[in-house]
Design an enzyme around this catalytic site. Structure first.
Site, PDB file in Angstrom:
ATOM      1  N   HIS A 451       0.822  -1.209   0.000  1.00 60.36           N
ATOM      2  CA  HIS A 451       0.000   0.000   0.000  1.00 60.36           C
ATOM      3  C   HIS A 451       0.855   1.257   0.000  1.00 60.36           C
ATOM      4  CE1 HIS A 451      -3.744  -2.224   1.753  1.00 60.36           C
ATOM      5  NE2 HIS A 451      -3.665  -2.311   0.450  1.00 60.36           N
ATOM      6  N   GLU A 684       3.189 -11.856 -20.838  1.00 61.78           N
ATOM      7  CA  GLU A 684       3.987 -11.772 -19.615  1.00 61.78           C
ATOM      8  C   GLU A 684       4.891 -12.977 -19.416  1.00 61.78           C
ATOM      9  OE1 GLU A 684       1.401  -9.971 -16.245  1.00 61.78           O
ATOM     10  OE2 GLU A 684       0.027 -11.054 -17.565  1.00 61.78           O
ATOM     11  N   ASP A 708       6.798  -8.775 -15.430  1.00 63.38           N
ATOM     12  CA  ASP A 708       6.727 -10.230 -15.268  1.00 63.38           C
ATOM     13  C   ASP A 708       7.539 -10.948 -16.342  1.00 63.38           C
ATOM     14  OD1 ASP A 708       5.366 -10.981 -12.964  1.00 63.38           O
ATOM     15  OD2 ASP A 708       3.424 -10.536 -13.823  1.00 63.38           O
ATOM     16  N   CYS A 755       2.996  -2.235 -21.757  1.00 68.02           N
ATOM     17  CA  CYS A 755       2.450  -1.529 -20.590  1.00 68.02           C
ATOM     18  C   CYS A 755       3.300  -1.739 -19.348  1.00 68.02           C
ATOM     19  CB  CYS A 755       1.011  -1.971 -20.314  1.00 68.02           C
ATOM     20  SG  CYS A 755       0.832  -3.730 -19.950  1.00 68.02           S
TER      21      CYS A 755
END
Length: 826
Positions: A451, A684, A708, A755
């Protein structure tokens, strides 16, 4: 015998139990009274001899002629000021009369820099004198009666210790940042008193009882001082061991001592460089700064049970209100607040805190115990998937304690341009520092998906996580250079100069790029590259458009599913995606379906722990195993009104996964009476890249998730700081997989975008353009700079460069190929 003690200050008398520091409030140094001063002059409360003046000038011990020994300690945590603002007017051994000035202090300066100026006046030899009467709470003048003492027994504090009888000995160096001042002395004395043993603290030719905090203060020992603990009696061994461990822990003030004789950690040198996991990319240069530990301001003992329960109830209600307001906000901060809102009313926490209050704990101490009890089962599992849940509990603890004690536990502001270093950092701590001018963040623990990392990305602060415990040896104020997965510690002048020059160049580029952010990204020879944004909310989509973004190339939907008791229904998912579509207008929107699994667990989704969660049940695998999740999400997306909606599947490895999802989408679209949106995949895995030509027969587009893809190609876990520093998307193996993807897609007219993180690396952009990538999806803050970079390129030249890079030896060789082009562009 009775003795009158006069007030050494003008101000407001306060019961000692109300001082926001357990060392004083719990009478660890002795009983007394506190004064909140209104003028900067501390005077003698009676005639006597000065026993000790602390080197930092903030405290003085006075042996009165009546036999009472008083400690006067100006402010809380003022030892850390290093004497700034204090001017002692006496020295050890001086005779003073009542009213003589002991210390002058700058009240205005200290009010700005000290946590509190509340000044405890402590009777340290309470075995000889008891307080018979003391001033009422309220205003008091300097020289007015403060308290009256009654002699109760002979003073035993000066009992001689026969060194020959002390057979147990241990020598060590003090790793206490501010030396042996009041707080650590009190803790040592308290612990020594728990053993059936006589313990002596020896420094040089002087020896004192370890049960006497005042006697230890009289040694005036600074950081690094060599001391010897000597003991005798039935529990001498255990006592010396316990006291050694307490001192060597640093008691919250640990600073390594070079070549310390008995502390292996202290003898280690400060590291020169640490590797970690890039949580937020970027570069920062600045001094190290730590959030001070303010836990000692929370009193252990409570007042009346009803009062403490009411205080805790009010504090939780105030936190609940703030969380509810924050939960309505868009983006990651709102989602995190919603998760914490669900925890604040947990009945288990409430019941545990109530039990502690019933046992005499304060509201703060009870809440802290309740949080610890809730966190411990998660910690004992050893499952790193629960690490963020433990952090959530800790963050909730901090929120409630801040509400209870306010400024008493609020840390000071960091210096402008500082790099925050911490073992663990909590969301509320970072949000409180959002406007404080931090240049960067480095944490010993945590990772790229925490977070805190999400919030740091939102406020644009570079962050490196998971550097390991060596970070805890870095001293505050040490110069740091943060960037490219490492933090360089105490660099030499030439390194600092080069880093500052690099940072200045980057800033000039950013400013120039922002001026033309809304112009299209077209190479010199006419190749158009679409620049879109990675988004997680409608707010980020709007920010992307303002920065020159041409759409959303990756809408992450997993935030809708995490940190909640049940998954979102179709309408909630539809509304969230519709808000993003509305923010984009007629620009393209690519929505990635739910990308969670054992690596990103959700409370409502029971899953077994996995040895290798990155290789486990995640992405499209989970969606096809729990088809109701995918079906609900596809129905929601089919109900979104968007000009150019596309759907993207994560973690696809073979054509069967794509075809199964595509069949479901077509069936649901038919039921909804509309055409199915284009369905593409995230590339990925090496499997997807190497079979791109096969996948392109069913996919409408490809978008490469380079983070990834790189970890799988190089077999390096990107969440493991021990190996993550070696992750480099410019490695020829990764570039070859990107090349295979582009060529495989082109064989069936399928375009390829990127991306992942590589799309936002300026030196990688020429290679991606040269390999035939037609869309780059980057963080909002990178849009303008990457668009500007594209405009400097010649696509044909980039193609030649990319072909050379594919056969390069390693990532460094690739960078050497790119360097002349980058220097020319600069």
């Amino acid at each position: 015998m009775s003795a009158a003690i006069l007030s050494p200050l003008a101000g407001w008398a306060t019961p000692i139990g109300k001082v926001a520091d357990p060392v004083f409030a719990d009478a660890m140094l002795g009983d007394g009274i506190a004064i909140d001063p209104v003028e900067g002059r501390l005077v003698a409360p009676g005639a006597g001899r000065v026993e000790n003046v602390h080197p930092a000038g903030h405290a003085v011990t006075l042996a009165l002629d009546s036999g009472a020994v008083l400690l006067m300690h100006i402010g809380l945590d003022t030892v850390g000021l290093g004497g700034k603002g204090f001017a002692p007017r006496v020295a050890e051994g001086d005779r003073v009369a009542a009213g003589d000035t002991l210390i002058d202090f700058d009240l205005d300066q200290l009010a700005r820099t000290a946590r509190s100026l509340i000044t405890p006046v402590i009777v340290t030899n309470g075995d000889a004198f008891a307080i018979a009467n003391r001033a009422d709470e309220g205003a008091i003048a300097s020289g007015a009666p403060l308290m009256f003492l009654e002699a109760v027994a002979a003073d035993l504090a000066a009992e001689a210790i026969d060194a020959r009888a002390l057979s147990v000995a241990r020598t060590l160096s003090l790793p206490l940042a501010h030396g042996l001042h009041a707080r650590p002395a009190a803790r040592i004395a308290t612990l020594a008193g728990e053993y059936d043993a006589r313990i002596e603290l020896e420094a040089g030719a002087r020896s004192v009882s370890a049960r006497s905090s005042v006697a230890m203060l009289g040694l005036a020992l600074g950081h690094g001082a060599t001391v010897t603990l000597r003991g005798a009696g039935p529990q001498a061994d255990a006592a010396v061991d316990a006291l050694t461990a307490l001192i060597e822990s640093g008691m919250g003030e640990y600073v390594p001592v070079p070549d310390a004789p008995a502390h292996p950690v202290a003898s280690e040198t400060m590291p020169v460089r640490l590797n970690g996991v890039v949580a937020v990319p970027g570069m920062a240069i600045g001094p190290a700064w730590r959030i001070p530990d303010m836990a000692s301001a929370v009193p252990e003992a409570g007042a009346d049970e009803t009062v403490e329960r009411a205080r805790l109830h009010a504090a939780r209600a105030a936190v609940r209100k703030r969380l509810a307001e924050a939960a309505d906000a868009e983006g990651a901060a709102g989602e995190i607040a919603a998760a914490h809102l669900a925890l604040i009313d947990d009945p288990m926490l409430e019941e545990a805190a109530a039990r502690q209050i019933a046992r005499g704990k304060s509201a703060g101490a009870a809440w802290r115990e309740a949080i610890a009890a809730a966190s411990e089962p998660l910690r004992q599992t050893g499952d790193k998937r629960f690490a963020e849940r433990i952090d959530d509990f800790a963050d909730l603890e901090q929120r409630v304690l801040t509400e209870l004690y306010g400024d008493a536990i609020a840390p000071p502001s960091p210096p402008d341009g500082a790099i925050l270093i911490a073992d663990t950092l909590y969301p509320s701590q970072l949000m409180a520092l959002a406007g404080a001018g931090l240049a960067g963040i480095v944490t010993a623990k945590g990772g790229a998906t925490s977070h805190v990392a999400i919030i740091a990305a939102g406020i644009g602060v570079p962050m490196l996580a998971g550097t390991g415990e060596s970070l805890n040896r870095v001293e505050a104020g040490t110069a740091l250079i943060l960037g490219a997965g490492t933090v360089r510690i105490d660099p030499d002048p030439s390194q600092l100069h080069a880093a500052r020059a690099d940072a200045a160049l980057r800033e000039r580029r950013r400013e120039a790029a922002r001026a033309s952010a809304h112009e299209p990204a077209i190479t010199i020879d006419g190749t158009r590259i679409e620049l879109v944004a990675n988004c997680g909310s409608a707010g980020e989509a709007r920010a992307a458009i303002a920065e020159g973004g041409e759409g959303c190339g990756l809408l992450r939907t997993e935030f809708l599913f995490l940190d909640r008791a049940a998954p979102p229904d179709m309408e909630e998912q539809r509304a969230a995606c519709q808000a993003v579509a509305d923010a984009l207008g007629n620009r393209p929107l690519i929505v990635r379906t739910l990308d969670i699994g054992a690596d990103k667990p959700a409370p409502w989704l029971p899953m077994d722990a996995e040895e290798n969660p990155a290789l486990g049940l995640r992405g499209i695998r989970l969606q096809l195993a729990r088809t109701e999740l995918l079906e609900t999400q596809l129905r929601a997306l089919l109900a979104v009104e968007a000009h150019a909606l596309r759907i993207m599947l994560p973690m696809v490895c073979d054509a069967g996964e794509l075809e199964q999802a595509k069949a479901m989408l077509e069936t649901l679209a038919h039921e909804a009476g509309r055409a199915p949106p284009p369905l593409g995949i995230m590339v990925e895995t090496p499997a997807a890249a190497l079979t791109a030509a096969t996948l392109a027969q069913s996919a409408a587009f490809f978008s490469i998730g380079s983070n990834d893809l790189t970890q799988y190609a190089l077999a390096r876990d990107r969440t493991n700081p021990a190996v993550a520093a070696g992750l480099d998307a410019l490695h020829p193996a990764v570039l070859q997989l990107i090349d295979a993807t582009v060529r495989g897609g082109a064989s069936h007219g399928v375009w390829t975008g990127v991306c992942g993180g590589i799309a936002a690396i300026p030196e990688a952009v020429p290679l991606l353009v040269g390999l035939g990538v037609s869309e780059l999806s980057v963080p909002v803050a990178s849009i303008a700079e990457i668009k500007a970079m594209v405009r400097t390129l010649n696509a044909a030249q980039c193609s030649d460069l990319a072909r050379q890079a594919l056969t390069a030896r390693d990532a460094d060789s690739v960078r050497a190929l790119i360097r002349p082009l980058m220097e020319e562009a600069a």
